[in-house]
Design an enzyme around this catalytic site. Structure first.
Site, PDB file in Angstrom:
ATOM      1  N   HIS A 125     -10.302  -5.136  -3.232  1.00 35.75           N
ATOM      2  CA  HIS A 125      -8.959  -5.339  -2.691  1.00 35.75           C
ATOM      3  C   HIS A 125      -9.047  -5.738  -1.236  1.00 35.75           C
ATOM      4  O   HIS A 125      -9.886  -5.264  -0.485  1.00 35.75           O
ATOM      5  CB  HIS A 125      -8.090  -4.089  -2.853  1.00 35.75           C
ATOM      6  CG  HIS A 125      -8.722  -2.844  -2.340  1.00 35.75           C
ATOM      7  ND1 HIS A 125      -9.660  -2.138  -3.051  1.00 35.75           N
ATOM      8  CD2 HIS A 125      -8.550  -2.173  -1.170  1.00 35.75           C
ATOM      9  CE1 HIS A 125     -10.041  -1.091  -2.345  1.00 35.75           C
ATOM     10  NE2 HIS A 125      -9.395  -1.092  -1.194  1.00 35.75           N
ATOM     11  N   MET A 126      -8.144  -6.617  -0.866  1.00 36.08           N
ATOM     12  CA  MET A 126      -8.013  -7.083   0.507  1.00 36.08           C
ATOM     13  C   MET A 126      -6.822  -6.370   1.118  1.00 36.08           C
ATOM     14  O   MET A 126      -5.721  -6.425   0.584  1.00 36.08           O
ATOM     15  CB  MET A 126      -7.791  -8.599   0.478  1.00 36.08           C
ATOM     16  CG  MET A 126      -7.563  -9.236   1.815  1.00 36.08           C
ATOM     17  SD  MET A 126      -7.228 -11.018   1.611  1.00 36.08           S
ATOM     18  CE  MET A 126      -8.888 -11.629   1.310  1.00 36.08           C
ATOM     19  N   ASP A 173       0.847  -1.197   0.000  1.00 32.59           N
ATOM     20  CA  ASP A 173       0.000   0.000   0.000  1.00 32.59           C
ATOM     21  C   ASP A 173       0.879   1.244   0.000  1.00 32.59           C
ATOM     22  O   ASP A 173       1.880   1.314   0.716  1.00 32.59           O
ATOM     23  CB  ASP A 173      -0.922  -0.008   1.231  1.00 32.59           C
ATOM     24  CG  ASP A 173      -2.069   0.979   1.090  1.00 32.59           C
ATOM     25  OD1 ASP A 173      -3.214   0.530   0.950  1.00 32.59           O
ATOM     26  OD2 ASP A 173      -1.816   2.210   1.111  1.00 32.59           O
TER      27      ASP A 173
HETATM   28  P1  5GP Z   1      -9.767   1.636   0.285  1.00 31.22           P
HETATM   29  O1  5GP Z   1      -9.934   2.859   1.124  1.00 31.22           O
HETATM   30  O2  5GP Z   1     -10.395   1.789  -1.086  1.00 31.22           O
HETATM   31  O3  5GP Z   1     -10.188   0.378   0.970  1.00 31.22           O
HETATM   32  O4  5GP Z   1      -8.215   1.455   0.109  1.00 31.22           O
HETATM   33  C1  5GP Z   1      -7.506   1.909  -0.994  1.00 31.22           C
HETATM   34  C2  5GP Z   1      -6.041   1.769  -0.648  1.00 31.22           C
HETATM   35  O5  5GP Z   1      -5.295   1.891  -1.840  1.00 31.22           O
HETATM   36  C3  5GP Z   1      -5.542   2.849   0.307  1.00 31.22           C
HETATM   37  O6  5GP Z   1      -4.997   2.233   1.469  1.00 31.22           O
HETATM   38  C4  5GP Z   1      -4.504   3.602  -0.495  1.00 31.22           C
HETATM   39  O7  5GP Z   1      -3.393   3.998   0.266  1.00 31.22           O
HETATM   40  C5  5GP Z   1      -4.120   2.599  -1.570  1.00 31.22           C
HETATM   41  N1  5GP Z   1      -3.714   3.207  -2.828  1.00 31.22           N
HETATM   42  C6  5GP Z   1      -4.383   4.168  -3.510  1.00 31.22           C
HETATM   43  N2  5GP Z   1      -3.733   4.489  -4.632  1.00 31.22           N
HETATM   44  C7  5GP Z   1      -2.623   3.684  -4.668  1.00 31.22           C
HETATM   45  C8  5GP Z   1      -1.551   3.542  -5.602  1.00 31.22           C
HETATM   46  O8  5GP Z   1      -1.473   4.212  -6.642  1.00 31.22           O
HETATM   47  N3  5GP Z   1      -0.597   2.626  -5.309  1.00 31.22           N
HETATM   48  C9  5GP Z   1      -0.648   1.849  -4.180  1.00 31.22           C
HETATM   49  N4  5GP Z   1       0.374   0.985  -3.996  1.00 31.22           N
HETATM   50  N5  5GP Z   1      -1.646   1.958  -3.279  1.00 31.22           N
HETATM   51  C10 5GP Z   1      -2.624   2.869  -3.522  1.00 31.22           C
END
Ligand code: 5GP
Ligand code: ZN
Length: 112
Positions: free
Chosen positions: A99-100, A30
C-alpha cells in the site's frame, strides 16, 4: 488471501471510504489518519511487501502514482503530499498487502 484486511476491503467484506476504484487498484481513506489528508492506494492483486513487486506488477505500481495525484487534487492537496511505502515490520509495515500512503495537507515540510 483470506486473512488480509486489505483484500477484504477490496472484496467489500470490510467497509472503507473509497476514493477511487478501477479493475487494478483501490484508493481509500486511512482509518487512523496521520495528516489532514491521509489515504491509501493498493493494487487489487495481493502483493505482501514492496520487495515482492515483480516485473509484471510494474504497470500497476506506476498507476498508483498517477491515481494518487488525481485523488490528491480532488482532496485539495495537489501540491502538498508525501508518498510512503513501508517494507517489512521493522520499517513500520503492519498490513502485509502493498500500500502507498498519501499524506497531504501538513502545514510545514518535514525532514522525511
Ligand atoms: P502500514 O503501517 O502497514 O504501512 O500501514 C497500514 C495502515 O493501514 C495504517 O495507517 C492503518 O491506519 C491503516 N489501516 C489498518 N486497518 C485498516 C482498516 O481496516 N481500514 C482502513 N481504512 N485503514 C486501515
Ligand atoms: Zn491482500
Amino acid at each position: 488471501m483470506n486473512d488480509c484486511i486489505f483484500c477484504k476491503i477490496i472484496a467489500g467484506e470490510i467497509p472503507a471510504e473509497k476514493l477511487y476504484e478501477d479493475d487494478d487498484i483501490l484508493a481509500f481513506r486511512d482509518i487512523n489518519p496521520q495528516a489532514p489528508v491521509h489515504f491509501l492506494l493498493v493494487p487489487k492483486k495481493h502483493i505482501p511487501m514492496p520487495k515482492d513487486i515483480a516485473v509484471a506488477d510494474e504497470a500497476v505500481m506506476g498507476k498508483l502514482f498517477r491515481i494518487a495525484a488525481e485523488v490528491a487534487k480532488k482532496e485539495g492537496v495537489e501540491e502538498n503530499y508525501r508518498v510512503v511505502l513501508n517494507n517489512g515490520a521493522k520499517s513500520g509495515q503492519e498490513v502485509f498487502h502493498v500500500h502507498m500512503h498519501i499524506l497531504g495537507g501538513r502545514p510545514e515540510p518535514r525532514p522525511l
